[in-house]
Design a protein around this motif. Structure first.
Motif, mmCIF file in Angstrom:
data_model
loop_
_atom_site.group_PDB
_atom_site.id
_atom_site.type_symbol
_atom_site.label_atom_id
_atom_site.label_comp_id
_atom_site.label_asym_id
_atom_site.label_seq_id
_atom_site.Cartn_x
_atom_site.Cartn_y
_atom_site.Cartn_z
ATOM 1 N N VAL A 120 14.168 -10.848 -11.179
ATOM 2 C CA VAL A 120 12.708 -10.841 -11.124
ATOM 3 C C VAL A 120 12.178 -11.360 -12.451
ATOM 4 C CG1 VAL A 120 10.629 -9.451 -10.863
ATOM 5 C CG2 VAL A 120 12.688 -8.875 -9.544
ATOM 6 N N THR A 121 11.430 -12.453 -12.399
ATOM 7 C CA THR A 121 10.801 -13.012 -13.594
ATOM 8 C C THR A 121 9.304 -13.088 -13.365
ATOM 9 O OG1 THR A 121 12.762 -14.348 -14.080
ATOM 10 C CG2 THR A 121 10.708 -14.958 -15.185
ATOM 11 N N ILE A 122 8.557 -12.309 -14.127
ATOM 12 C CA ILE A 122 7.094 -12.341 -14.073
ATOM 13 C C ILE A 122 6.642 -13.031 -15.355
ATOM 14 C CG2 ILE A 122 4.984 -10.979 -13.930
ATOM 15 C CD1 ILE A 122 6.689 -8.797 -12.537
ATOM 16 N N SER A 123 6.355 -14.320 -15.249
ATOM 17 C CA SER A 123 6.081 -15.126 -16.439
ATOM 18 C C SER A 123 4.658 -14.973 -16.943
ATOM 19 C CB SER A 123 6.363 -16.598 -16.144
ATOM 20 O OG SER A 123 5.521 -17.070 -15.100
ATOM 21 N N GLN A 124 3.759 -14.502 -16.080
ATOM 22 C CA GLN A 124 2.355 -14.309 -16.460
ATOM 23 C C GLN A 124 1.763 -13.226 -15.578
ATOM 24 O OE1 GLN A 124 -0.105 -17.898 -16.616
ATOM 25 N NE2 GLN A 124 -1.803 -16.759 -15.714
ATOM 26 N N SER A 125 1.079 -12.255 -16.201
ATOM 27 C CA SER A 125 0.432 -11.194 -15.431
ATOM 28 C C SER A 125 -0.558 -10.470 -16.322
ATOM 29 C CB SER A 125 1.464 -10.191 -14.898
ATOM 30 O OG SER A 125 2.077 -9.480 -15.961
ATOM 31 N N TYR A 126 -1.449 -9.700 -15.689
ATOM 32 C CA TYR A 126 -2.278 -8.766 -16.449
ATOM 33 C C TYR A 126 -1.437 -7.527 -16.737
ATOM 34 C CZ TYR A 126 -5.932 -5.540 -17.822
ATOM 35 O OH TYR A 126 -6.674 -4.614 -18.511
ATOM 36 N N GLU A 127 -0.957 -6.846 -15.689
ATOM 37 C CA GLU A 127 0.058 -5.812 -15.844
ATOM 38 C C GLU A 127 1.274 -6.231 -15.030
ATOM 39 O OE1 GLU A 127 -1.420 -1.828 -15.268
ATOM 40 O OE2 GLU A 127 -2.170 -1.868 -17.326
ATOM 41 N N GLY A 128 2.456 -6.046 -15.599
ATOM 42 C CA GLY A 128 3.655 -6.600 -14.990
ATOM 43 C C GLY A 128 4.096 -5.866 -13.740
ATOM 44 N N ILE A 129 4.479 -4.596 -13.888
ATOM 45 C CA ILE A 129 4.932 -3.768 -12.774
ATOM 46 C C ILE A 129 4.160 -2.462 -12.833
ATOM 47 C CG2 ILE A 129 6.884 -2.579 -11.715
ATOM 48 C CD1 ILE A 129 8.714 -4.680 -12.963
ATOM 49 N N GLU A 130 3.552 -2.083 -11.698
ATOM 50 C CA GLU A 130 2.636 -0.949 -11.703
ATOM 51 C C GLU A 130 2.810 -0.133 -10.420
ATOM 52 O OE1 GLU A 130 -1.877 -0.801 -13.146
ATOM 53 O OE2 GLU A 130 -1.673 -1.714 -11.166
ATOM 54 N N ASN A 157 0.817 -1.213 0.000
ATOM 55 C CA ASN A 157 0.000 0.000 0.000
ATOM 56 C C ASN A 157 0.852 1.265 0.000
ATOM 57 O OD1 ASN A 157 -2.195 -1.667 0.085
ATOM 58 N ND2 ASN A 157 -2.707 -1.266 2.233
ATOM 59 N N ASP A 158 2.169 1.102 0.147
ATOM 60 C CA ASP A 158 3.079 2.243 0.081
ATOM 61 C C ASP A 158 4.144 1.981 -0.983
ATOM 62 O OD1 ASP A 158 4.531 4.527 0.497
ATOM 63 O OD2 ASP A 158 5.130 4.058 2.552
ATOM 64 N N THR A 159 5.264 1.370 -0.616
ATOM 65 C CA THR A 159 6.374 1.190 -1.547
ATOM 66 C C THR A 159 6.839 -0.262 -1.574
ATOM 67 O OG1 THR A 159 8.056 1.678 0.139
ATOM 68 C CG2 THR A 159 7.178 3.539 -1.133
ATOM 69 N N VAL A 160 7.391 -0.660 -2.721
ATOM 70 C CA VAL A 160 8.039 -1.962 -2.877
ATOM 71 C C VAL A 160 9.489 -1.709 -3.257
ATOM 72 C CG1 VAL A 160 8.117 -4.137 -4.154
ATOM 73 C CG2 VAL A 160 5.904 -3.072 -3.650
ATOM 74 N N ALA A 161 10.426 -2.366 -2.548
ATOM 75 C CA ALA A 161 11.850 -2.288 -2.878
ATOM 76 C C ALA A 161 12.401 -3.703 -2.970
ATOM 77 C CB ALA A 161 12.617 -1.491 -1.832
ATOM 78 N N ILE A 162 13.058 -4.002 -4.074
ATOM 79 C CA ILE A 162 13.698 -5.302 -4.253
ATOM 80 C C ILE A 162 15.200 -5.057 -4.293
ATOM 81 C CG2 ILE A 162 13.942 -7.307 -5.762
ATOM 82 C CD1 ILE A 162 11.051 -6.770 -6.666
ATOM 83 N N ASN A 163 15.883 -5.537 -3.255
ATOM 84 C CA ASN A 163 17.312 -5.290 -3.089
ATOM 85 C C ASN A 163 18.164 -6.517 -3.372
ATOM 86 O OD1 ASN A 163 16.636 -2.678 -2.248
ATOM 87 N ND2 ASN A 163 16.471 -3.317 -0.107
ATOM 88 N N GLY A 164 17.535 -7.635 -3.688
ATOM 89 C CA GLY A 164 18.265 -8.858 -3.965
ATOM 90 C C GLY A 164 17.310 -10.027 -4.028
ATOM 91 N N GLY A 165 17.871 -11.223 -4.139
ATOM 92 C CA GLY A 165 17.056 -12.419 -4.184
ATOM 93 C C GLY A 165 16.590 -12.760 -5.583
ATOM 94 N N THR A 166 15.809 -13.832 -5.657
ATOM 95 C CA THR A 166 15.250 -14.311 -6.918
ATOM 96 C C THR A 166 13.748 -14.476 -6.752
ATOM 97 O OG1 THR A 166 17.291 -15.486 -7.478
ATOM 98 C CG2 THR A 166 15.284 -16.166 -8.624
ATOM 99 N N ILE A 167 12.995 -13.808 -7.606
ATOM 100 C CA ILE A 167 11.536 -13.850 -7.551
ATOM 101 C C ILE A 167 11.015 -14.369 -8.881
ATOM 102 C CG2 ILE A 167 9.425 -12.483 -7.353
ATOM 103 C CD1 ILE A 167 11.081 -10.472 -5.673
ATOM 104 N N THR A 168 10.198 -15.412 -8.826
ATOM 105 C CA THR A 168 9.517 -15.936 -10.003
ATOM 106 C C THR A 168 8.027 -15.893 -9.715
ATOM 107 O OG1 THR A 168 11.371 -17.407 -10.485
ATOM 108 C CG2 THR A 168 9.284 -17.881 -11.577
ATOM 109 N N ALA A 169 7.261 -15.224 -10.575
ATOM 110 C CA ALA A 169 5.848 -15.009 -10.284
ATOM 111 C C ALA A 169 4.983 -15.241 -11.512
ATOM 112 C CB ALA A 169 5.623 -13.591 -9.758
ATOM 113 N N ALA A 170 3.843 -15.887 -11.280
ATOM 114 C CA ALA A 170 2.772 -15.995 -12.268
ATOM 115 C C ALA A 170 1.499 -15.558 -11.566
ATOM 116 C CB ALA A 170 2.644 -17.422 -12.784
ATOM 117 N N THR A 171 0.765 -14.620 -12.161
ATOM 118 C CA THR A 171 -0.377 -14.029 -11.475
ATOM 119 C C THR A 171 -1.492 -13.701 -12.452
ATOM 120 O OG1 THR A 171 -1.114 -12.070 -10.229
ATOM 121 C CG2 THR A 171 0.794 -11.798 -11.651
ATOM 122 N N GLY A 172 -2.710 -13.668 -11.927
ATOM 123 C CA GLY A 172 -3.843 -13.244 -12.728
ATOM 124 C C GLY A 172 -4.036 -11.750 -12.726
ATOM 125 N N ASP A 173 -3.204 -11.026 -11.976
ATOM 126 C CA ASP A 173 -3.334 -9.572 -11.894
ATOM 127 C C ASP A 173 -1.943 -8.953 -12.044
ATOM 128 O OD1 ASP A 173 -4.544 -7.126 -11.633
ATOM 129 O OD2 ASP A 173 -5.652 -7.636 -9.832
#
Length: 317
Positions: free
Chosen positions: A67-77, A35-51
């Motif tokens: 960061v791999t977003i393999s499926q989404s409605y909008e990727g980064i917003e 609801n405020d901010t997202v910060a990605i400072n490291g790690g590995t994220i794999t995501a598939a989402t309906g939104d």
């Protein structure tokens, strides 16, 4: 499904920070949401989402990590989106990267619209300076059926690599912004349909060319620009069909004759389609000679200058 329940992956009522670790997310609603901010400072994220793949009401910042977003409605917003490092790969059925927002799904969505700083989702042609995307590092790949990179305000790029495989049909573009897209560094390749194509802004200091092809080019077609000595200046292999390609790299210069060719093979092509400039190219077919007379040029495949009026709706916006 309970529309009032939560179907998000990682979520925070305030700030969400990912410092390290491995995350595999498969969600109906946003994969990462704050609801405020997202910060990605490291790690590995794999995501598939309906939104949304990643949503921040105020901002999303990617400093490092994969960061791999393999499926989404909008990727980064978010209202503000910062790419400072890392390796990002986004696939979306609507906009790939969106500063300003819109509804969560094609109508009102089963989860409703997300919130945004500065007055909520935007739209229309009026620029909103509170919405922006900044690229100062990292490698960002986008594959989108809507706009590839969309800002209701401005976009700036100083370093890094931004590779866009945009829509193959009309109504959206690989690049879309209501304010300005000012580029002073980095590598940009943005392929998509020609009827809603946009180049970067004239106020940019790095040379760019927007090429309108006479016919649709098939996915996997090599596009190269070489100088008068035969040296490769830029090359890209779009992953989707395309009729327009924006190229901006530090190697492009004004008032130099460049040969545009398609097809053939290059000896060094990265998985993301970017061609190393020390590659050997074989079997390409020459389309024309381009002479870039200004910092930002819009040309057809024969090197002739084009404008919005000459290309119908497909001129630079």
């Amino acid at each position: 499904m309970d529309a009032e329940g939560s179907y998000k992956g990682l979520k925070a009522g305030g700030a969400l920070v990912v410092a390290s670790g491995n995350y595999e997310l498969n969600t109906a609603d946003d994969a990462l949401h704050a609801n405020d901010t997202v910060a990605i400072n490291g790690g590995t994220i794999t995501a598939a989402t309906g939104d949304d793949g990643i949503h921040g009401d105020n901002s999303v910042t990617i400093n490092e990590g994969t960061v791999t977003i393999s499926q989404s409605y909008e990727g980064i917003e978010a209202s503000e989106i910062y790419f400072k490092g890392g390796d990002v790969n986004v696939t979306a059925t609507d906009d790939g990267i969106n500063a300003g927002g819109g509804s969560d799904t094609e109508s009102t969505g089963q989860f409703g619209a997300d919130s945004f700083a500065g007055g909520g989702p935007g739209g229309g042609d009026q620029a909103d300076d509170s919405k922006f995307i900044e690229v100062s590092g990292g490698v960002i790949q986008v594959s989108a059926e809507g706009d590839g990179v969309d800002s209701n305000g401005n976009i700036t790029m100083t370093r890094g690599t931004l590779l866009v495989n945009g829509p193959v049909s009309g109504g959206n573009g690989a690049l879309d912004y209501n304010g300005t897209f000012v580029q002073s560094g980095g590598t940009l390749m943005a392929a998509g349909t020609s009827d809603m194509a946009s180049n970067i802004s004239d106020s940019s200091s790095q040379t760019a060319v927007d090429i309108y092809f006479n016919n649709n080019q098939s996915a996997g077609t090599l596009v190269t620009l070489t100088d008068s000595s035969g040296k490769l200046v830029a090359g890209f292999v779009p992953a989707k069909d395309f009729a327009n390609l924006v190229i901006s790299t530090p190697d492009l210069t004004q008032n130099e004759a460049l040969t545009l060719a398609v097809g053939g093979t290059a000896s060094q092509v990265a998985d993301n389609g970017l061609v190393a400039t020390d590659s050997t190219v074989e079997g390409a077919s020459t389309l024309g000679t381009l002479t870039l007379t200004s910092v930002v040029s819009n040309v057809d495949q024969g090197g002739n200058a084009v404008s919005a009026s000459s290309m119908g709706m497909g001129g630079p916006r």
